[in-house]
Structure formats: C-alpha cells, structure tokens
Design a protein around this motif. Structure first.
Motif, PDB file in Angstrom:
ATOM      1  N   GLN A 136       1.534  -5.904 -13.992  1.00  0.00           N
ATOM      2  CA  GLN A 136      -0.142  -6.263 -13.592  1.00  0.00           C
ATOM      3  C   GLN A 136      -0.433  -7.607 -13.634  1.00  0.00           C
TER       4      GLN A 136
ATOM      5  N   LEU B 133      -1.631  -1.028  -7.721  1.00  0.00           N
ATOM      6  CA  LEU B 133      -2.300  -0.675  -8.735  1.00  0.00           C
ATOM      7  C   LEU B 133      -2.567   0.766  -9.075  1.00  0.00           C
TER       8      LEU B 133
ATOM      9  N   CYS C 102       0.509   2.299 -10.753  1.00  0.00           N
ATOM     10  CA  CYS C 102       0.410   1.814 -12.314  1.00  0.00           C
ATOM     11  C   CYS C 102      -0.387   3.274 -12.917  1.00  0.00           C
TER      12      CYS C 102
END
Length: 733
Positions: free
Chosen positions: A675, A266, A269
């Motif tokens: 994700q 994450l 991301c």
C-alpha cells in the motif's frame, strides 16, 4: 445556520459584529448605511464568476442562511417560514447585526429564499417570486424597466437607468460515452526496448470530465438610452457584446484511470484468501517441493549427462544461460499466459536476461524520482516530504512489483492474476536462495528499518545469500589450506615469527587461530606478546518485526533474578562469541587484555617509561562490580575461532523463515504491504503531470502553472500519504 462571505484581494473584510463597538461614534459613522446596501449598489458585484445564488441575485458579499438540517424535510408551511424569519429579525435587532439573514424555504432544488436586513434604522426585505413561465412584459428590457419605475413610484422624471445585461448559453447535451483506453501492451515488451507502459501508472479520465459549457455575452453597466430591447426590436446581439466569458462545468467524480487502479488495488487488500484457496491446491508451494523431492532418488540413479527434454524444461523462455527455472507446471495453467508472464518476470528480475538487460535497476535507489520536463532535470517539489516516507526506492524491485501488480489486477484478471504472479515471484526468490543468486533492485546492507517490511524481508534474504556465499568460500579456502598445511588466520611478519621461534613453540592445543591483524603496539599483560585482533562474527541483522518480537521476549522475562539472568544471557551471545575469538587468537590472554581492545574506556593504564615491560593498569569501577556479567562470560568462554563457532546469524534458518513468510502470504496481504509503495508511486505520477507543475529556472523550486490550489492539494495529499505509510499494513481503514 451558515455564514457566507467573500473577501477579495485588496478589499477589507467586513467588521466583526461580535466585537463591542467604540464608546464614542462620530455622526458620519452613525448615519452610514449598512454594508449590505453598499454591496447592492456596487456594480462590480453584478456577475460573479463562482458564488452562491444569492450573490448572483443581490450582489451581497456577506450574509447568513438558515436551512433545515435534513434536506428531505423542507420548510413548506408559510406560517413556519414567517415564524423563522421573524425570529431572525428579533435576533438581528437584539445583537445589532447588520448582516442580511435568509431562510431557505421549499425544496432545496428550487433555491427559494426569504430574507431581511437591518442596520442604521433601515430595514431591507429580500423577497422573491418563482414563476414557471415569465409574463410577456418581463421577456425584454423595456418591460423590465417599466416594472422597475413602477416600483420606485417616482412623481418626477427619473434620470436614465444604468443597466447590466448578460445572456448565458448553456450546452448541456455533452457526450458521456467512455473513451477507449489502451491497457499496457504486454506483448510489445518482448520486442520493444524499455518498459515505459509496464513500469508506469496510468493517468487521465476514462470519459469526458466536462458536463456543461457555458458561454456568456455581457453588456456591463450601460445606460438605458444606449440599448433598445423590446418585443419589436432589440440591439442585444451577442455578436456585438463587449465582453464574452466561457465556463466549463465538470462532473463531480468522473471515472479516472489512476483512481480506478487504486480502487481495485485497495479492494484486493481486503481479501484474506491464500494463493492455494484462490487458484487451487496445485499452487501450494509444499506440493511443488514434494514433487521436487520425490524425484531425488531418480536423479541419483540417472545418467550424469541430462537429456535434452529435461534441459529444455528447466529453462524459461526468454532467459539467457538458464539462470532461471521455467514457469512451474501449475503456473502454466494459471490465469496469466506464459507469453505475458515471462516478460513481467524479466522486468521484475532483469538480471536473468544476462548482460543484455532491457530494464536494469537504477544504481542508487532514492525515495524521490528525478523531475524531468522536456529533457531538463530539476529538484522535485515534494522532496522534503517524500524523504520521510516509509516506502522503498523509486523503480526498485518492490516499486516495480507494486506497479506491475496494479496492472495485473486491472487488466489481466484481478485477484486470481495477482495470486498467480505472486506465486511465481515466490518461486523465483526460492530459486535464487537455492542457487545463492542475489535479489536485484534491493538496497544493499542490513534491513533498512525506514523502508516497508516487505522490502526489509528481501534485504534480509540478500544478507543471508551474502553470508552463505562468504561461508562457503571460507570453507572452500579452509579445505585448501588444510591440504597445504597452512593456517588461514595466522598472518604475521617474519620478525615476529623469529621472535616466537626464539621463545619456543607452543603446544598444538594452544596455537593461535583466527588472527586478523596486530592491534597497534598493544601487548598481552602476562606473556608480553603482541595482541592480535581476531576474526569475529558480524552481528545478526534483524527486521522490524523480529526486533519487536525480541523486545517483547525480553520484557516478558520479568525483573526477578532468573529473568534478569536469562535476559543477560540472551544479550551476551555476541559478547561470548567475541571473547572466544579473542582467546583463540591470543593464547594466554586475560580479561584485562580483552577489555583493552574491546572497551578501552574500561581500562585505566598506568604511565610506564619502559615499553618492553608488560603494561600496568586496572579495570574501571563498573568492571569490578561483584557479579559482573563480563567476568562470568569470560570464565565460560573457550578459545574457539569464529569459523568454528556456532553461528550467531544462521543464514539458512533466517532465509527459510523469510521464504516461508513470503509463501504464506496471499495476494491481499501482499497488496496490504505494498500500500505505501503504490500510494508513493501514484503521488509521483501526479507530480509528473505538466498540468500541475512547470519546470522552473535552475536552482529553484517548480511553481504551479495556473494557481497555488493544485500545489496546495498535492502537498496535502503528500502529507497524508506519508502519515499513512507509517500505519500497520493490516489497518484497512
């Protein structure tokens, strides 16, 4: 102000004091002591397993605490604490509340409370004193019993006192060093069969999650005459205690592999850099294309027999038959070495290894993995939730890409390694489009709008490859048929050919083309000839982002006359193509013939007893409306077979758009699109653990091994993951 209460199974909860009492009360109910005093005398509440400190000290089952909202501003002043306690007493008296109330004074770590309880004419004060070192008299049971009897102030001899004793030994010096964790062995994939480590997310703690071990020796509810414990002699030997209990105290947030993988994934991301910004201009796809096109003239003039050095450079190590080009020259300088990168790419694209595939994709891509324990297969406990998730198939290409990217980010260099792998994946997809090789591990057919956008884009690329193959095959067959002077689409029976010969030959410009088969017993209205179904173009598949763009364009055209005409023209492209194909296959046809085949509900046929006569009937009311779009399109349609029409679905343009969309994404954007898949894979990894579920009997759902708590938490996580999977990829929150 916090309300604490304990409700055990089989024990009724205390009555709600907010409700009005009964109008008439019996004498027994009036004289009944408050529930708090019963809890104080209840010996089952002596040593609770997990409870508030006031429960351990007083045995209360229900109470109210008043504490400062800001823990950094404790109540230190005695006058303020007495003022608050007096206010609570007044409030309890005015509301007839029998629940004890406590004020948290001094620092939170000291656990110092002052309380009061009212009810049935009885007032109970809960006072406590904290001592750094206890008095010598209070270090053994005999001294504590003397203090207890002095507090009672009994003038007569009291009966024997019932005592409950617990000794707790705490092992707090627990080792907190990190455990050694073996990352996925990428080198082993070159020799071992299968990719159990590379295709599976890790699970487990990086350090010992236990912080303390508590061992308690308990003597529950014994008479003081049975035990002797003084400063000289003691019978309280832990080895002779009738009850032992052990308790593990775990760390609040121990470092764990799965959470560490997800956190790093994450974190990537949130990065908005492109591949060239991370790895340099040498990794820009345009640079490699320019280098490829710069040698185009050299290839025209070189010998038709390539040299060995050129052929070796075009085959990737480990590939069979040279199906895949080598790692790019820039890729050899990337963060991931070629010896590790090649097995990863072979795992993502196993068909490049030829027939001997080490890790083939499953035949059917499902949202729910097989639930296997000890070789038995059962129904997944989260099947109903996972079926509604916007993700991709388990162990498909997108699934493997998400899992491998998490390994690469964690173990092979973080963001630069992810950019390097994505760069090579884009080159692989470009190679497959250039050579019309299908992308494996992707569901067949049009883009599945229930899957992620990245999965839809690869499905679109496969659609383009399939259309390109069919088009090239059709063109090749058409060229062969022209040499043999045969028509590809003109297929009819011998008796029909004789019938056409008897009716006379048509002009060369009016010959039928693109016929698929006869349409039952239908005949043309004017010529009474057989009606043939034409070859038509298939509708263009679209991904969800293209559908949104198309809908947005239609909305922007407005509602005026010009906008309505443009909207009708855009929506009638497929209708025009089908009309042109129909005219080419059925010379002399009219709009009524087309409607009879294309939309039978809009044709109202009159009953006729003579089948040799042309059919009689009329169009429906909506087809006769002035300015009908069908009539306008029919008048503008020309007899052109499908293979000569302008393509409704330009596979070349669509494929280039998909490849450009993929190449323009950086590793952060790719991870954002992945994700839902990485959360999906993590959820399935959790559900695979035997500590969470045990395999049930056939035709029944798995049940938790220990309690319903783990199953409830897992279901709650699954519901949240399903909801997150339908959020836009750019919603970082």
């Amino acid at each position: 102000m916090t309300h604490h209460s304990i409700v055990s199974e089989g024990v009724e909860s205390p009555p709600d004091e907010s409700e009005p009492s009964a109008e008439y009360e019996t004498e027994e109910e009036t004289e009944k002591l408050p529930q708090a005093l019963d809890d104080l005398m209840n010996r089952e509440n002596d040593f609770p397993a997990r409870a508030h400190c006031l429960v351990r000290w007083y045995g209360l089952r229900e109470f109210v605490t008043l504490a400062p909202l800001n823990p950094n501003q404790p109540i230190i002043s005695p006058s303020k604490s007495k003022l608050l306690l007096s206010s609570l007493t007044i409030a309890a008296n005015n509301t007839n509340c029998q629940v004890p109330m406590f004020v948290h004074v001094l620092r939170p770590s000291e656990k110092m409370y002052l309380g009061v309880g009212l009810g049935s004419g009885v007032r109970t004060d809960y006072d406590m004193v904290h001592m750094r070192h206890p008095p010598r008299q209070c270090t053994h049971l005999a001294g504590l019993l003397d203090v207890f009897r002095n507090k009672l102030q009994c003038t007569v001899a009291s009966p024997p006192v019932l005592v409950s004793v617990r000794f707790t030994y705490i092992l707090s010096e627990w080792p907190h060093t990190l455990w050694t964790q073996q990352p996925p062995d990428f080198d082993a994939t070159l020799t071992e069969v299968g990719f159990s480590d590379l295709g599976k997310l890790p699970f487990g703690a990086l350090s010992d999650p236990v912080s303390e071990l508590h061992l308690s020796a308990t003597w529950p509810c014994v008479s003081e005459d049975v035990l002797v414990d003084s400063d000289v002699y003691s019978d309280l030997n832990p080895g002779s205690a009738p009850l032992w209990t052990a308790r593990l105290v775990t760390n609040t947030s121990p470092p764990c592999l799965l959470s560490e993988y997800l956190t790093e994934f994450l974190h990537v991301c949130r990065n908005n850099q492109s591949v060239s910004q991370i790895l340099g201009p040498a990794f820009t796809p345009e640079v490699e294309d320019a280098a490829q096109y710069s040698t185009a003239l050299d290839r025209l003039t070189e010998s038709s027999v390539p040299t060995l050095s050129k052929m070796v450079g075009r085959v990737r190590p480990g590939s069979k038959g040279g199906k895949r080009p080598s790692v790019s020259q820039a890729g050899e300088m990337g963060p991931i070495s070629v010896d590790i990168l090649v097995p990863i790419l072979n795992y993502l694209f196993p068909d490049a290894e030829g027939e001997k595939q080490l890790a083939p994709f499953p035949t059917i891509l499902s949202q729910v993995p097989e639930w296997t324990v000890d070789g038995q297969i059962g129904e997944h406990p989260l099947k109903s939730l996972l079926s509604n998730m916007k993700s991709s198939g388990v162990d498909g290409l997108i699934w493997r890409l998400a899992v491998v990217l998490s390994h690469v980010i964690h173990s092979l260099g973080g963001l630069p390694a992810a950019a390097h792998l994505w760069h090579e994946v884009v080159l692989e997809l470009r190679f497959r489009w250039d050579n019309a090789i299908l992308v494996p591990g992707i569901g067949s057919g049009s883009p599945d709008l229930a899957s992620t956008l990245l999965h839809q884009k690869l499905q679109m690329l496969n659609c383009c490859i399939v259309r390109r193959r069919a088009r090239e095959k059709s063109m090749s067959k058409s060229n062969n048929d022209e040499v043999d002077d045969e028509d590809e689409f003109y297929e009819c029976e011998e008796e029909m050919e004789e019938e056409e010969k008897s009716n006379g030959s048509r002009p060369s410009w009016d010959k039928p083309e693109g016929r698929l088969k006869r349409c039952g017993k239908l005949r043309l209205i004017k010529t009474n000839e057989q009606l043939f179904i034409p070859y038509t173009q298939e509708p263009a598949p679209m991904t969800e982002d293209r559908l949104e763009e198309h809908a947005d364009v239609l909305l922007r055209l407005g509602t005026d006359t010009v906008g309505s005409q443009l909207r009708a023209r855009m929506m009638s492209a497929s209708l025009l193509s089908d009309m042109e194909s129909f005219k080419a296959a059925n010379p002399g046809a009219v709009l009524e013939d087309f409607v009879r085949w294309y939309s039978p509900r809009d044709w109202i046929e009159d009953a006729s007893d003579d089948p040799s006569q042309p059919p009689c009937g009329n169009l429906s009311a909506r087809m006769l409306i002035p300015g009908n779009m069908w009539k306008e399109v029919w008048n503008n349609a020309k007899p052109v077979p499908a293979r000569r029409q302008k393509r409704l679905f330009d596979d070349t343009r669509e494929a280039e758009q998909v490849l450009h969309w993929l190449a323009s994404m950086g590793p952060g954007t790719v991870c954002s699109h992945l994700q839902p898949i990485i959360l999906h894979a993590s959820l399935c990894r959790l559900a695979e653990e035997k500590t969470l579920f045990s395999l049930p009997a056939p035709n029944s759902l798995p049940q938790p091994c220990h309690s319903n708590t783990l199953a409830t938490i897992l279901e709650m996580i699954a519901q949240r993951v399903v909801r997150l999977s339908r959020q836009p990829p750019d919603s970082k929150k």
